[in-house]
Motif scaffolding. Structure first.
Motif, PDB file in Angstrom:
ATOM      1  N   ARG A 168       0.722  -1.136   0.057  1.00 33.88           N
ATOM      2  CA  ARG A 168       0.057   0.116  -0.190  1.00 33.88           C
ATOM      3  C   ARG A 168       0.811   1.258   0.025  1.00 33.88           C
ATOM      4  N   ASP A 210       0.375   4.135  -2.636  1.00 35.61           N
ATOM      5  CA  ASP A 210      -0.296   5.230  -2.003  1.00 35.61           C
ATOM      6  C   ASP A 210       0.704   6.523  -2.025  1.00 35.61           C
ATOM      7  N   ALA A 264      -4.903  -5.194  -1.702  1.00 38.88           N
ATOM      8  CA  ALA A 264      -3.562  -4.627  -1.381  1.00 38.88           C
ATOM      9  C   ALA A 264      -3.060  -3.918  -2.549  1.00 38.88           C
TER      10      ALA A 264
END
Length: 583
Positions: free
Chosen positions: A85, A89, A116
């Protein structure tokens, strides 16, 4: 008594492939590489990597040039899930790099895996299940028909989930785990079932990955299996054929090389072969094997020492000194006959000719290694015991790579003097080479940096150096997470510290601290060492940084010259102003 193999083990049957083509082929270009250091390599560690170590290794893999990286098993580990992540992200995946995640064939694990990687621009989901007879019978209790239904259901479930997220370019990688121990017709049925359930074709890529999950035959048998699958998989133009070899028989690299000759387009492995049991295929070895045959691997190993140090730091596994290409001793000759042949080879080698130095299959300079340690003395040549004498008489314990480097210094000294060196002469040579408080040898350039003193901030994060640099006396300031980093920052030179250690050289009131630093610098070939010795460990550390900076500067041709100190003076003025402002 070892049991008779015929009574206990089942030998692998030969593949019926009388017109096999792979033996007459050669490798002419690099395969697609996938690094599985962060997944297969990580799960084999006694202490798996935390998020920061995984991130450091990920960044190194990107720097080396990997375009496909298996980043974890997110459904099996919260650490892996969070790491994946974070990559997505924080937008840490380069545009030309595709991540891969692995999952077993279970609906809850597949759903967690897709969660995920949600939002990634591209993702490979690696789905697998074992197919060999022993696993079908002992582990799953399924027949072949049931295994095929199992594959179709779970690939179909993955397709259903990924079709709901068209913003990501999805690729399925299917692995019939234990492929090399599975009947070929069963492996083919398993792969064709996955291909059909995924709907592979234009715009729907699929990777069929064929592993030697447990290496169980000679590499030629695996090559036959790969060529048979290459001929029979369909639609072949929409399939990337990949292999993942293990090293249980010690032939993981050979099996992967022959598999590429047999039709494999992609190879999975770990940098230095880390993995379960005896390890995965060693990508560094296979890539540099190709390089020695004139095929560029499309991976950057021009500073192999730096790659090894990052891998060691992140995995906690030291590299064997005899590891192919990257070990500390692989370019070191102890034998007198080898030394003689190498010397003659260097004398005959011209810069524009093909590499042809006896006993050296690759030019160490191509890997960022110097020639300093290629020819080295030891006890067998009558000039050994260097490390033993320094430790016994002066308490100096050198890292192995420093021993290699310093033995070359001693070799040059003994060659010039045509005499042996005793403990006193050896210590004088060590001081002259590594300790900045001692003058350089006659005829060598003046040092770039002379340190007259230092002052460490109370928090240990900043340092002030009183130096003569490039012939100018000045005060420099630096910041860092300790004296070493702060001193490097203060000097303003492009130093990269690869290794630091400290130890006492005696006991009681007369004990001194010895600090040793291994570093590299832009414009200087290879890494080298510096040392400092003092009753104060900070002083010894600063001396070690100054020492290694001077030695690297000499390699880069900066020693004895003036340098641009504008950055240092401006930084010092800025720091002084900030200190005054805070007072």
């Amino acid at each position: 008594m070892i049991a008779k193999p015929a009574t206990k083990y089942h030998p692998m049957a030969a593949v019926a492939l009388p017109d096999r083509q792979w033996p007459s082929r050669t490798i002419t270009r690099a395969p697609r590489w996938l690094s599985t250091d962060l997944r297969d390599g990580n799960q084999a560690l006694f202490e798996p990597m935390n998020g920061e170590r995984k991130m450091k290794l990920f960044m190194e893999l990107v720097r080396i040039g990997f375009k496909e990286i298996e980043v974890g098993f997110p459904a099996a580990s919260q650490t892996d899930f969070d790491f994946v992540r974070r990559l997505i992200d924080e937008n840490l995946i380069p545009d030309d790099v595709t991540i891969m995640v692995m999952t077993q064939s279970r609906e809850d694990l597949i759903a967690r895996t897709v969660e995920a990687v949600q939002g990634a621009p591209r993702a490979i989901v690696h789905l697998y299940n074992a197919t060999a007879p022993a696993w079908r019978r002992i582990v799953f209790g399924m027949n072949v028909s049931q295994i095929l239904q199992f594959i179709s259901h779970h690939v179909g479930y993955l397709k259903q989930l990924t079709d709901q997220q068209p913003q990501t370019q999805w690729t399925l990688q299917y692995s019939p785990e234990t492929f090399s121990a599975t009947e070929l017709h069963v492996s083919l049925k398993a792969c064709q079932t996955a291909i059909a359930a995924w709907g592979a074709g234009t715009g729907r890529p699929i990777i069929i990955n064929l592993p030697t999950t447990v290496e169980n035959a000679t590499p030629n048998v695996f090559a036959d299996q790969i060529e048979w699958m290459d001929r029979n998989l369909s639609p072949r133009e929409h399939i990337v054929l990949s292999v993942h070899t293990h090293n249980d028989r010690g032939t993981g690299v050979a099996a992967a090389e022959l598999a590429v000759m047999a039709g494999a387009q992609r190879v999975e492995g770990c940098l230095f072969g880390n993995g379960e049991r005896c390890g995965n295929m060693d990508i560094v070895t296979m890539a540099l094997n190709m390089y020695t045959q004139g095929v560029h691997p499309q991976l950057d190993f021009s500073d192999i020492t730096a790659v090894a140090r990052v891998a060691e730091e992140c995995t906690g596994i030291p590299l064997h000194p005899r590891h192919p290409y990257a070990g500390d001793l692989v370019f070191t000759a102890f034998s007198g006959s080898h030394q003689d042949a190498i010397k003659k080879g260097f004398a005959a080698q011209s810069a524009d000719a093909a590499w042809e130095v006896p006993y050296l299959p690759i030019d160490p300079a191509d890997l960022g290694r110097t020639y300093d340690s290629v020819i080295r003395v030891n006890s067998q040549s009558g000039k050994g015991g260097i490390a033993f004498l320094l430790e016994r008489e002066h308490g100096v314990v050198m890292p192995r790579r420093m021993q290699v480097e310093f033995s070359a210094v001693v070799q040059r000294h003994t060659d010039a003097s045509e005499s042996e060196v005793d403990g006193g002469a050896l210590w004088a040579l060590f001081q002259q080479t590594y300790l900045p408080a001692h003058p350089s040898a006659t005829g060598t350039p003046a040092p770039l940096v002379v340190c007259h003193g230092h002052r460490l901030d109370e928090d240990g994060q900043g340092i002030e150096l009183d130096v003569t640099m490039g012939g100018t006396r000045q005060t420099l300031r630096g910041q860092g997470n300790g004296p070493i980093a702060a001193a490097v920052d203060a000097l303003g030179l492009p130093l990269r510290v690869d290794h630091y250690e400290e130890r006492a050289t005696g006991t009681g009131a007369h004990a001194q601290a010895l600090a040793i630093v291994e570093a590299a610098m832009e414009g200087a070939s290879g890494a080298t060492f510096g040392a400092g010795m003092s009753h104060n460990i900070v002083t010894a550390s600063v001396q070690a940084i100054v020492s290694v900076a001077n030695r690297l500067a000499q390699r880069a041709g900066l020693a004895g010259q003036g340098v641009d100190t504008h950055r240092a003076e401006t930084g010092a003025a800025t720091d002084a102003a900030r200190v005054a402002s805070n007072a």
